[in-house]
Structures are given as C-alpha cells and as structure tokens.
Scaffold this active site. Sequence first.
Site, PDB file in Angstrom:
ATOM      1  N   LYS A  21       0.833  -1.211   0.000  1.00 11.41           N
ATOM      2  CA  LYS A  21       0.000   0.000   0.000  1.00 11.41           C
ATOM      3  C   LYS A  21       0.867   1.260   0.000  1.00 11.41           C
ATOM      4  O   LYS A  21       0.632   2.172  -0.796  1.00 11.41           O
ATOM      5  CB  LYS A  21      -0.928  -0.040   1.235  1.00 11.41           C
ATOM      6  CG  LYS A  21      -1.860   1.140   1.341  1.00 11.41           C
ATOM      7  CD  LYS A  21      -3.121   0.783   2.093  1.00 11.41           C
ATOM      8  CE  LYS A  21      -2.992   0.885   3.598  1.00 11.41           C
ATOM      9  NZ  LYS A  21      -2.825   2.263   4.075  1.00 11.41           N
ATOM     10  N   ARG A 121      -8.820  12.656  12.114  1.00  9.29           N
ATOM     11  CA  ARG A 121      -7.405  12.366  12.394  1.00  9.29           C
ATOM     12  C   ARG A 121      -6.556  13.645  12.377  1.00  9.29           C
ATOM     13  O   ARG A 121      -6.863  14.598  11.673  1.00  9.29           O
ATOM     14  CB  ARG A 121      -6.890  11.317  11.398  1.00  9.29           C
ATOM     15  CG  ARG A 121      -7.591   9.981  11.628  1.00  9.29           C
ATOM     16  CD  ARG A 121      -7.208   8.948  10.609  1.00  9.29           C
ATOM     17  NE  ARG A 121      -5.811   8.575  10.684  1.00  9.29           N
ATOM     18  CZ  ARG A 121      -5.227   7.738   9.835  1.00  9.29           C
ATOM     19  NH1 ARG A 121      -5.919   7.209   8.846  1.00  9.29           N
ATOM     20  NH2 ARG A 121      -3.949   7.446   9.969  1.00  9.29           N
ATOM     21  N   SER A 166       6.604   9.514  12.285  1.00  2.00           N
ATOM     22  CA  SER A 166       5.599   9.361  11.229  1.00  2.00           C
ATOM     23  C   SER A 166       6.212   9.532   9.852  1.00  2.00           C
ATOM     24  O   SER A 166       6.718  10.597   9.500  1.00  2.00           O
ATOM     25  CB  SER A 166       4.483  10.391  11.424  1.00  2.00           C
ATOM     26  OG  SER A 166       3.698  10.460  10.251  1.00  2.00           O
ATOM     27  N   ASP A 313       1.509  -0.765  12.071  1.00  2.00           N
ATOM     28  CA  ASP A 313       0.313  -1.267  11.376  1.00  2.00           C
ATOM     29  C   ASP A 313       0.029  -2.734  11.699  1.00  2.00           C
ATOM     30  O   ASP A 313      -1.066  -3.228  11.426  1.00  2.00           O
ATOM     31  CB  ASP A 313       0.486  -1.120   9.855  1.00  2.00           C
ATOM     32  CG  ASP A 313       0.409   0.342   9.412  1.00  2.00           C
ATOM     33  OD1 ASP A 313      -0.055   1.188  10.207  1.00  2.00           O
ATOM     34  OD2 ASP A 313       0.823   0.631   8.277  1.00  2.00           O
ATOM     35  N   ARG A 386      -7.624  -3.088   9.479  1.00  2.00           N
ATOM     36  CA  ARG A 386      -6.658  -3.970  10.166  1.00  2.00           C
ATOM     37  C   ARG A 386      -7.284  -4.633  11.402  1.00  2.00           C
ATOM     38  O   ARG A 386      -6.914  -5.739  11.783  1.00  2.00           O
ATOM     39  CB  ARG A 386      -5.383  -3.207  10.509  1.00  2.00           C
ATOM     40  CG  ARG A 386      -4.721  -2.632   9.254  1.00  2.00           C
ATOM     41  CD  ARG A 386      -3.231  -2.465   9.360  1.00  2.00           C
ATOM     42  NE  ARG A 386      -2.733  -1.644   8.262  1.00  2.00           N
ATOM     43  CZ  ARG A 386      -2.424  -2.095   7.045  1.00  2.00           C
ATOM     44  NH1 ARG A 386      -2.570  -3.371   6.761  1.00  2.00           N
ATOM     45  NH2 ARG A 386      -1.978  -1.275   6.119  1.00  2.00           N
TER      46      ARG A 386
HETATM   47  C1  S3P Z   1       2.364   5.110   6.130  1.00  6.90           C
HETATM   48  C2  S3P Z   1       2.872   5.507   7.330  1.00  6.90           C
HETATM   49  C3  S3P Z   1       2.331   5.088   8.629  1.00  6.90           C
HETATM   50  C4  S3P Z   1       1.402   3.880   8.484  1.00  6.90           C
HETATM   51  C5  S3P Z   1       0.456   4.029   7.339  1.00  6.90           C
HETATM   52  C6  S3P Z   1       1.222   4.182   6.031  1.00  6.90           C
HETATM   53  C7  S3P Z   1       2.999   5.583   4.879  1.00  6.90           C
HETATM   54  O1  S3P Z   1       1.572   6.149   9.195  1.00  6.90           O
HETATM   55  O2  S3P Z   1       0.692   3.670   9.694  1.00  6.90           O
HETATM   56  O3  S3P Z   1      -0.380   2.890   7.235  1.00  6.90           O
HETATM   57  O4  S3P Z   1       2.738   5.015   3.805  1.00  6.90           O
HETATM   58  O5  S3P Z   1       3.786   6.533   4.955  1.00  6.90           O
HETATM   59  P1  S3P Z   1       2.266   7.279  10.114  1.00  6.90           P
HETATM   60  O6  S3P Z   1       3.177   8.051   9.260  1.00  6.90           O
HETATM   61  O7  S3P Z   1       1.111   8.102  10.632  1.00  6.90           O
HETATM   62  O8  S3P Z   1       2.953   6.534  11.208  1.00  6.90           O
END
Ligand code: S3P
Length: 426
Positions: A21, A121, A166, A313, A386
């Site tokens: 993803k 969010r 993040s 995740d 999830r």
């Molecule tokens: C992601 C980063 C993560 C993850 C999300 C996908 C990404 O989130 O939980 O499913 O593709 O950069 P955070 O950056 O909020 O930790």
Amino acid sequence: MITRIEKISSVSGTLVLPGDKSISHRAVMFSSMAEGKSGVINFLDSEDIASTRNCFQQLGAEIKREGDELTIWGCGRNGFRKPQKNLDAGNSGTTARLISGILAAQTFESVLVGDESLSKRPMKRIADPLKKMGADLKLTDEETLPIIFTPSSNFHSLDYTLPVASAQVKSAVLLAGLFNRDYTIVREPFITRDHTENLLGLDVEVENSLRIIRVNENNYPTPKEYIVPSDISSAAFFIVLTLLLKNSEIVIKDILLNETRTGILTVLKLMGADISADNVKNYIGEPFGDLIVKSSELNNISISSEIVPNIIDEIPILSVAGLFAEGKFEIRNAEELRYKESDRINALVENYKRLGVKVENFNDGFSLEGGVANKSTVLDSFGDHRIAMAFAVLSLLTEKEIGIENFDCVKISNPTFVKQLKSISR
Ligand code: S3P
C-alpha cells in the site's frame, strides 16, 4: 452486517498478495508528478489507492489501468491544474498527508477533504512544518480536514526535526521540498518507513541514531517503471494464522522486505516463529523475496520501544499472536495507535473484552492475559480494515462462532482477503 468466516483446520500452499500500500501510493503520486509516461506494475487495487488515483486525475494526471498495471501520464513540475471540485482522500491518511506537501506548493487554490474517520485524524502534524515553509493553509478549528490551500508567494525550504515518528509527516515535508531550489532537510530521530527516500533516490546520512535526509528541486521525480512488491502488512495476517494453526506451512511470494517494514518478522521470530526468506531481490532500493512460514509454538517477549514505529500497522494482528502465545502480551510506547483509521487501542481492548480476555488499557498501549471465553461473540471492526482482518484470523483459532460487524472495510487495503484465505484453507 455481520460476517462469519468458515472454520478451517490448517493452511497450506502458495499466496500471491496484492502490491504494498505505501509503495503503491507513492508510485502513483511520483508518476503523476513526473513529466511523461510511467508504469506501476502490481499496484494495490484497493480503496485507499483509488483515493490517491482520483486526486491526481483531478489534478490533471492521465491514468489508465490494465490488469494489475497502471500507465500514468504525469503532469511535470508546473503542470498540475486547479481541481474542479474538492480533492477527496477518502479513508486514506497517506493520501491526505502526502498530497498536502504537494498542494502547499501549487499556484492554485485547492480543498482537501476526507471521510468521517479521516476527518477526525490529526493534521496539525503536517500543517506545522508546511506553514514553517511559508505555505498558506487553513484547517478546521480542531486542526483536522478539510484543509484549504491558497497559493503562497513565499514558499521556501526548511530544516526540520520530526517531533513524531511518522513517515507520512516526513514525506509531506520531503515532497514540499521538491518545489524549492534550496535544500530542505528532515532530521529523523526514529526510524520510520523510508519508501519516499528510496523511490526518489534521496541522500540519507546517518549520524548516531539520527537520520538526515536532504531534498531539493533536483530530486523532482522523472518517469519510471515501478514494480511494487507484495504488501508485508497484508501478509502479516496470513503469517500469524499459519504460525498458530497446527500442521500448516505456506509460501508467500515476492513480499516487501525493506528493513523499515520487517519489524513484524523480527518480533515474531523472537517469539519463536519459524519464518524464513528465499529468492531475495532488490528493485529501486526496495528488497523483496518469498517468505516460508510454518506452524510454531510462540512465547511472548518484551517489545522494545524503538521497534514500535516499524510494527505500528501490524500491532492488531501481533496482539492475536500474543494472545495465543505463552505468557502475557504487552505493548507500550504505541500511543500513535490512537490516531489510525480507528483508535486502535480502544478498538482492540473493546473486542478483547467482548471475547472475555483479561485486558489492561494504557494511554500508550494495552496488555492481554488468559484465553478467549467459550462463548459465541460478535465483534466490531470499528470501520478499520486492520482490526477486521486481525479478528477474522482470531475467529479461525477458536471453536465458538465469532462474527465481525462492518467487515467490508477490508477493501481499504486488501479486497482479496477472503479469497486469498480460501485459497490456502484446508
Ligand atoms: C504510512 C505511514 C504510517 C502507516 C500508514 C502508512 C505511509 O503512518 O501507519 O499505514 O505510507 O507513509 P504514520 O506516518 O502516521 O505513522
């Protein structure tokens, strides 16, 4: 609607899962930004990626789909056009946060919206650094979507230390940095997924435990062929199911093995899991290979705080492994779980309580002890893909009937989940 998954006794065979993803989002974005024709092979055909595709089509990218392949004619550095209506990121945090870095740098106004869950969010985490870069953007009073972007006459580079672990925040700043001549620097005290850096070929320096990433207009993407490895976060559900069922063994093909994503394998192996990798290859900085997973006896371990961003995740399904492992399962330093597609700490705790498990709820995590009560139960996905898939796996490990409400949300990251499960069920 309540979904019940048919009980099985074991799993065996080979799984080919959809594309990752995080990489699919980025491949669609970077192809849409590049001037000319790009290809995305084995892209994830799910609702979240559809949100990214729709947003970039509205900005002017032409996207054609044939089977599991996308051909994208991107717009180039100054080629995006003002969208005719609001850009809708749907349920996807990655779409909303990453596209914000791009919209902040455009010379037209745009409005970014999302569904009910995404609209709750936190967006201050991306608005803060983008405003420091001179972006003109306005959030709601709760610092959530919708965001209104207005062209800024003073958009500039930034030297930014990430205050939160993040990859989405890191990526928003890096993408904004592509629109300036001066270097934008992101300093990252925690290790988060690094697909933006890999796919853009950015310069990353590591000083002690600080990662320093530099980006400027020379890193703006050019047309490419992206081959997306299969999603390790989707694989995690099938891995845990195989480990916990007796007499089971599966092979999962071409799974993403980037070190910033394989924390789930590290933790499960420390718990005693029999998992090995074969045929490991690398494409545009992203390693991938086949995983061989066999039934195993698991023991709970203490999970270190450093690995939490790497397994964020996978914590819902890891907790299922922990529930069936010897000893007490406990996860702490994971407050970020509260800001996902649902408040995942509450969603997990509520469902485990319904199952009769002894649960403790902390601000930054939870613990589980004891088994599942011998009674039929209906659980709630809380509209979170999830959570739905984690409890679908759990429902196959108990004798009693377990139903899941709002299971349909699995289409966010893996619409083929049930079909894939059936293909290995015995
Ligand atoms: C992601 C980063 C993560 C993850 C999300 C996908 C990404 O989130 O939980 O499913 O593709 O950069 P955070 O950056 O909020 O930790």
